[in-house]
Design a protein around this motif. Structure first.
Motif, PDB file in Angstrom:
ATOM      1  N   GLU A 113     -56.325 -61.730  31.087  1.00 53.34           N
ATOM      2  CA  GLU A 113     -55.281 -61.454  30.103  1.00 53.34           C
ATOM      3  C   GLU A 113     -54.959 -62.698  29.276  1.00 53.34           C
ATOM      4  O   GLU A 113     -54.709 -62.618  28.074  1.00 53.34           O
ATOM      5  CB  GLU A 113     -54.010 -60.971  30.812  1.00 53.34           C
ATOM      6  CG  GLU A 113     -54.158 -59.610  31.467  1.00 53.34           C
ATOM      7  CD  GLU A 113     -52.994 -59.285  32.385  1.00 53.34           C
ATOM      8  OE1 GLU A 113     -52.150 -58.470  31.985  1.00 53.34           O
ATOM      9  OE2 GLU A 113     -52.928 -59.856  33.490  1.00 53.34           O
ATOM     10  N   PHE A 116     -56.743 -63.503  25.959  1.00 51.24           N
ATOM     11  CA  PHE A 116     -56.381 -62.785  24.740  1.00 51.24           C
ATOM     12  C   PHE A 116     -55.003 -63.163  24.200  1.00 51.24           C
ATOM     13  O   PHE A 116     -54.519 -62.541  23.256  1.00 51.24           O
ATOM     14  CB  PHE A 116     -56.436 -61.279  24.993  1.00 51.24           C
ATOM     15  CG  PHE A 116     -57.794 -60.779  25.399  1.00 51.24           C
ATOM     16  CD1 PHE A 116     -58.813 -60.659  24.468  1.00 51.24           C
ATOM     17  CD2 PHE A 116     -58.066 -60.442  26.720  1.00 51.24           C
ATOM     18  CE1 PHE A 116     -60.070 -60.207  24.835  1.00 51.24           C
ATOM     19  CE2 PHE A 116     -59.315 -59.994  27.106  1.00 51.24           C
ATOM     20  CZ  PHE A 116     -60.328 -59.875  26.164  1.00 51.24           C
ATOM     21  N   TRP A 118     -51.940 -65.100  22.309  1.00 49.89           N
ATOM     22  CA  TRP A 118     -51.671 -65.826  21.056  1.00 49.89           C
ATOM     23  C   TRP A 118     -50.192 -66.195  21.065  1.00 49.89           C
ATOM     24  O   TRP A 118     -49.331 -65.327  21.033  1.00 49.89           O
ATOM     25  CB  TRP A 118     -52.004 -64.943  19.850  1.00 49.89           C
ATOM     26  CG  TRP A 118     -51.604 -65.504  18.523  1.00 49.89           C
ATOM     27  CD1 TRP A 118     -52.287 -66.402  17.750  1.00 49.89           C
ATOM     28  CD2 TRP A 118     -50.410 -65.182  17.785  1.00 49.89           C
ATOM     29  NE1 TRP A 118     -51.595 -66.662  16.588  1.00 49.89           N
ATOM     30  CE2 TRP A 118     -50.437 -65.925  16.585  1.00 49.89           C
ATOM     31  CE3 TRP A 118     -49.326 -64.336  18.030  1.00 49.89           C
ATOM     32  CZ2 TRP A 118     -49.429 -65.854  15.634  1.00 49.89           C
ATOM     33  CZ3 TRP A 118     -48.314 -64.270  17.085  1.00 49.89           C
ATOM     34  CH2 TRP A 118     -48.373 -65.024  15.905  1.00 49.89           C
ATOM     35  N   TRP A 122     -49.398 -61.056  23.047  1.00 47.66           N
ATOM     36  CA  TRP A 122     -50.463 -60.398  22.301  1.00 47.66           C
ATOM     37  C   TRP A 122     -50.312 -60.643  20.796  1.00 47.66           C
ATOM     38  O   TRP A 122     -49.211 -60.820  20.303  1.00 47.66           O
ATOM     39  CB  TRP A 122     -50.474 -58.891  22.574  1.00 47.66           C
ATOM     40  CG  TRP A 122     -49.172 -58.178  22.435  1.00 47.66           C
ATOM     41  CD1 TRP A 122     -48.196 -58.049  23.375  1.00 47.66           C
ATOM     42  CD2 TRP A 122     -48.678 -57.488  21.273  1.00 47.66           C
ATOM     43  NE1 TRP A 122     -47.133 -57.328  22.882  1.00 47.66           N
ATOM     44  CE2 TRP A 122     -47.395 -56.966  21.595  1.00 47.66           C
ATOM     45  CE3 TRP A 122     -49.186 -57.260  19.989  1.00 47.66           C
ATOM     46  CZ2 TRP A 122     -46.633 -56.233  20.692  1.00 47.66           C
ATOM     47  CZ3 TRP A 122     -48.415 -56.532  19.088  1.00 47.66           C
ATOM     48  CH2 TRP A 122     -47.171 -56.027  19.444  1.00 47.66           C
ATOM     49  N   ARG A 123     -51.438 -60.688  20.105  1.00 48.08           N
ATOM     50  CA  ARG A 123     -51.402 -60.831  18.650  1.00 48.08           C
ATOM     51  C   ARG A 123     -50.741 -59.593  18.038  1.00 48.08           C
ATOM     52  O   ARG A 123     -51.107 -58.465  18.374  1.00 48.08           O
ATOM     53  CB  ARG A 123     -52.809 -60.972  18.075  1.00 48.08           C
ATOM     54  CG  ARG A 123     -53.359 -62.372  18.100  1.00 48.08           C
ATOM     55  CD  ARG A 123     -54.684 -62.438  17.358  1.00 48.08           C
ATOM     56  NE  ARG A 123     -55.119 -63.822  17.245  1.00 48.08           N
ATOM     57  CZ  ARG A 123     -54.761 -64.655  16.269  1.00 48.08           C
ATOM     58  NH1 ARG A 123     -53.960 -64.208  15.307  1.00 48.08           N
ATOM     59  NH2 ARG A 123     -55.179 -65.899  16.244  1.00 48.08           N
ATOM     60  N   LEU A 126     -52.870 -56.804  16.887  1.00 44.70           N
ATOM     61  CA  LEU A 126     -53.521 -55.992  17.907  1.00 44.70           C
ATOM     62  C   LEU A 126     -52.968 -54.574  17.904  1.00 44.70           C
ATOM     63  O   LEU A 126     -53.701 -53.613  18.164  1.00 44.70           O
ATOM     64  CB  LEU A 126     -53.312 -56.634  19.287  1.00 44.70           C
ATOM     65  CG  LEU A 126     -54.023 -55.957  20.461  1.00 44.70           C
ATOM     66  CD1 LEU A 126     -55.531 -56.044  20.299  1.00 44.70           C
ATOM     67  CD2 LEU A 126     -53.588 -56.580  21.774  1.00 44.70           C
TER      68      LEU A 126
END
Length: 287
Positions: A113, A116, A118, A122-123, A126
């Motif tokens: 996790e 991935f 940022w 999460w971005r 996404l």
């Protein structure tokens, strides 16, 4: 007031996630790891509710008189799910004030996790990529119906107006991500700014000369804490802005969709989040 595509009221105007009139409990005995695992269990419960509600909606859609009732059920559930996300960010905000740096390498996530991540999560884009992916999957499954002119009502049936709004949101979110990424780079570069280099040299010289105790040592420690506290404050502010953008993007996607489409989107989001967490744990957590 956030509205869905059919202009049905969705939820009350959001409050900043950096404050809450009724924040969740954050006692010293409760770690964020514990909160996160409990939050995931509740997310899994919401997932099952969403799947059931979506299935019931589809079974009753031929009965026109039930359409509003179906949407009302979905809207209530969607609001509950979004508030669950809000709870996560409120609680995370409380922990950021204690140790923002730790939020950039969260111990409650697996190595998989973390790859991935940022800016500690999460971005935001996404969410839009997830929407495109799920829309494509449902389009492949319902292509025959769509060719025959049969309305599916799910994410394969996005209208041109919806697609236009999604594209606009995508471009806007990419821009805001880039702004924050550039700010992160500037903060990271301060690891070698004048204050850090002078301080590291002074402390190293003191260690070589056998110092470190007494007044000089205490003064150096105070100076180190002052400099690092500035860095921590910069990272905390950046994390706040990134989390704001994450929640803002999630809500913006839902705002564009109809109730049933929003349900499918939230189902896909929960499934991806929960399965990725499980896969990461199976592959092995940090040692």
């Amino acid at each position: 007031m956030i509205l869905l595509e059919d202009t049905t009221p969705f939820m009350a105007e959001e409050e900043p996630i950096t404050s809450s009139s009724n924040p969740p409990p954050t006692s010293s005995s409760e770690s964020f790891n514990t909160f996160f695992e409990n939050w995931l269990r509740e997310q899994n419960s919401h997932l099952e509710e969403l799947v059931t509600a979506a299935n019931n909606h589809n079974e009753n859609e031929i009965e026109i008189e039930n359409e509003n009732e179906n949407d009302a059920v979905l809207l209530q559930l969607i609001e509950k799910v979004v508030r669950h996300y809000e709870q996560y960010y409120r609680t995370k905000s409380d922990w950021k004030k204690r140790d923002a740096i730790a939020m950039y390498t969260p111990s409650w996530l697996s190595n998989l996790e973390e790859v991935f991540l940022w800016i500690g999560g999460w971005r935001p884009t996404l969410a839009i990529h997830l929407l495109y992916s799920k829309s494509g999957i449902q389009l492949d499954a319902k292509l025959g119906d769509l060719i025959r002119g049969i309305t599916t009502g799910d994410l394969s049936d996005l209208s041109p107006k919806q697609m236009e709004k999604i594209d606009e949101l995508h471009r806007k979110t990419i821009h805001e991500e880039r702004v924050l990424t550039e700010k992160l780079a500037k903060v990271q570069e301060t690891a070698a700014d004048r204050s850090m280099v002078e301080l590291s040299s002074a402390v190293s010289e003191m260690m070589r000369s056998g110092g470190g105790g007494g007044g000089d040592g205490e003064e150096s420690e105070e100076r180190v804490e002052e400099v690092l506290e500035v860095k921590n404050g910069q990272m905390e502010e950046l994390l706040h802005r990134a989390d704001d953008l994450r929640l803002e993007t999630l809500k913006a996607v839902i705002e564009i969709l109809t109730p049933i489409q929003a349900a499918y989107f939230l189902i896909a989001a929960a499934e991806l989040h929960l399965r990725l967490h499980e896969w990461g744990k199976k592959r092995g957590n940090k040692q």
